[in-house]
Design a protein around this motif. Structure first.
Motif, mmCIF file in Angstrom:
data_model
loop_
_atom_site.group_PDB
_atom_site.id
_atom_site.type_symbol
_atom_site.label_atom_id
_atom_site.label_comp_id
_atom_site.label_asym_id
_atom_site.label_seq_id
_atom_site.Cartn_x
_atom_site.Cartn_y
_atom_site.Cartn_z
ATOM 1 N N UNK A 1 -29.530 -65.770 -10.720
ATOM 2 C CA UNK A 1 -28.764 -65.938 -11.957
ATOM 3 C C UNK A 1 -29.353 -65.106 -13.088
ATOM 4 N N UNK A 2 -30.666 -65.127 -13.213
ATOM 5 C CA UNK A 2 -31.313 -64.383 -14.289
ATOM 6 C C UNK A 2 -31.212 -62.882 -14.061
ATOM 7 N N UNK A 3 -31.376 -62.449 -12.817
ATOM 8 C CA UNK A 3 -31.259 -61.023 -12.504
ATOM 9 C C UNK A 3 -29.843 -60.523 -12.785
ATOM 10 N N UNK A 4 -28.857 -61.343 -12.468
ATOM 11 C CA UNK A 4 -27.452 -60.981 -12.737
ATOM 12 C C UNK A 4 -27.211 -60.833 -14.230
ATOM 13 N N UNK B 1 -34.641 -58.081 -24.297
ATOM 14 C CA UNK B 1 -35.954 -57.502 -24.050
ATOM 15 C C UNK B 1 -37.037 -58.574 -23.996
ATOM 16 N N UNK B 2 -36.886 -59.600 -24.827
ATOM 17 C CA UNK B 2 -37.862 -60.690 -24.837
ATOM 18 C C UNK B 2 -37.785 -61.479 -23.533
ATOM 19 N N UNK B 3 -36.552 -61.753 -23.087
ATOM 20 C CA UNK B 3 -36.371 -62.473 -21.823
ATOM 21 C C UNK B 3 -36.948 -61.666 -20.670
ATOM 22 N N UNK B 4 -36.673 -60.368 -20.664
ATOM 23 C CA UNK B 4 -37.187 -59.502 -19.603
ATOM 24 C C UNK B 4 -38.713 -59.493 -19.594
ATOM 25 N N UNK B 5 -39.304 -59.427 -20.780
ATOM 26 C CA UNK B 5 -40.765 -59.440 -20.876
ATOM 27 C C UNK B 5 -41.337 -60.772 -20.412
ATOM 28 N N UNK B 6 -40.663 -61.864 -20.786
ATOM 29 C CA UNK B 6 -41.141 -63.197 -20.396
ATOM 30 C C UNK B 6 -41.097 -63.377 -18.880
ATOM 31 N N UNK B 7 -40.071 -62.814 -18.240
ATOM 32 C CA UNK B 7 -39.958 -62.904 -16.786
ATOM 33 C C UNK B 7 -41.149 -62.243 -16.108
ATOM 34 N N UNK B 8 -41.570 -61.100 -16.636
ATOM 35 C CA UNK B 8 -42.647 -60.332 -16.009
ATOM 36 C C UNK B 8 -44.028 -60.702 -16.539
ATOM 37 N N UNK B 9 -44.087 -61.621 -17.485
ATOM 38 C CA UNK B 9 -45.365 -61.992 -18.090
ATOM 39 C C UNK B 9 -46.397 -62.497 -17.082
ATOM 40 N N UNK B 10 -46.006 -63.309 -16.067
ATOM 41 C CA UNK B 10 -47.015 -63.768 -15.101
ATOM 42 C C UNK B 10 -47.719 -62.646 -14.352
ATOM 43 N N UNK C 1 -44.779 -66.066 -8.586
ATOM 44 C CA UNK C 1 -44.015 -65.146 -7.729
ATOM 45 C C UNK C 1 -42.651 -64.788 -8.311
ATOM 46 N N UNK C 2 -42.258 -65.426 -9.398
ATOM 47 C CA UNK C 2 -40.913 -65.242 -9.962
ATOM 48 C C UNK C 2 -40.606 -63.781 -10.308
ATOM 49 N N UNK C 3 -41.528 -63.036 -10.930
ATOM 50 C CA UNK C 3 -41.203 -61.627 -11.229
ATOM 51 C C UNK C 3 -40.895 -60.810 -9.986
ATOM 52 N N UNK C 4 -41.575 -61.096 -8.879
ATOM 53 C CA UNK C 4 -41.333 -60.356 -7.643
ATOM 54 C C UNK C 4 -40.003 -60.733 -7.013
ATOM 55 N N UNK C 5 -39.455 -61.865 -7.403
ATOM 56 C CA UNK C 5 -38.114 -62.248 -6.976
ATOM 57 C C UNK C 5 -37.057 -61.556 -7.827
ATOM 58 N N UNK C 6 -37.246 -61.595 -9.128
ATOM 59 C CA UNK C 6 -36.218 -61.096 -10.050
ATOM 60 C C UNK C 6 -36.053 -59.580 -9.960
#
Length: 231
Positions: free
Chosen positions: A32-35, A46-55, A104-109
């Protein structure tokens, strides 16, 4: 050397259990988030994208500590879940799954998003002109075409989950039989004078599991791509 003890098997099985649960729960959210990131422009993207990759860039211990503050028994979310629903994450295997899912969420998205962005939007527009609703277009056009990226993301996320250490041990500690995964079991064994052989066994198992996951990711992605293109 290869006489694996019961506690070692428990660590291996718990790692697999945590990895599977973390991946299955995180995948729908990642899709859903990737879509949304691939198909829509919105304020704060941009903030959401950064937060996804923050881990990926934060020290894992920091992520684990933030999870403890949020989902611990006295945390902002964890306290409410414990009081109203009886759900506890801290120092439970479910907390290990949560920590692994976050790490592992960033590697999924990422691969799912790239796969969606690579889809020709004219195919989606053609389905819309034929009367398909946005959700139907997503389910019948976008999702099948993005399948290689979804499979790759799931397997990579699973591989990351079974190897996670820093966030997990910070959030749920290292309790044998409850939260002790392969990584934390290896950490405990190398702290003991006679734990080298057992630690090496788990290292070999960990390498084998990770290699199998990476090979499976490549195989699944190729098969899905061939099927989609009718090869």
């Amino acid at each position: 050397m290869f006489d694996i003890s019961t506690p070692e098997w428990m660590a291996v099985l718990l790692s697999l259990k945590v990895g599977v649960v973390a991946t299955l729960v995180a995948t729908p959210i990642a899709i859903a988030l990737a879509w949304a990131l691939a198909r829509y422009e919105f304020w704060g993207k941009s903030i959401v994208d950064a937060a996804v990759h923050l881990p990926l860039v934060l020290p894992p211990v920091v992520t684990g500590y933030l999870l403890l503050l949020t989902f611990g028994k006295r945390g902002l979310v964890g306290g409410w879940l414990d009081d109203h629903l009886g759900i506890v994450f801290a120092f439970r295997w479910t907390g290990a799954a949560l920590a692994c899912g976050v790490m592992s969420f960033p590697l999924l998205v990422r691969p799912i998003r790239l796969s969606i962005e690579a889809i020709d939007r004219r195919l989606e527009q053609a389905a819309s002109t034929l009367g398909a609703s946005p959700w139907k277009v997503f389910a019948t056009v976008t999702l099948p075409l993005a399948l290689p990226g979804i499979l790759a993301g799931m397997v990579l996320g699973f591989a990351k989950a079974i190897g996670e250490f820093g966030a997990t041990i910070t959030f749920v500690s290292n309790i044998p039989g409850e939260t002790q995964t392969i990584s934390s079991a290896i950490y405990s064994l190398i702290q003991t004078p006679d734990g080298d052989a057992a630690g090496m066994r788990l290292v070999i198992i960990s390498i084998a599991m990770s290699m199998a996951a990476l090979i499976a990711s490549e195989v699944f992605t190729r098969r899905a791509t061939r099927r989609l293109h009718g090869i």
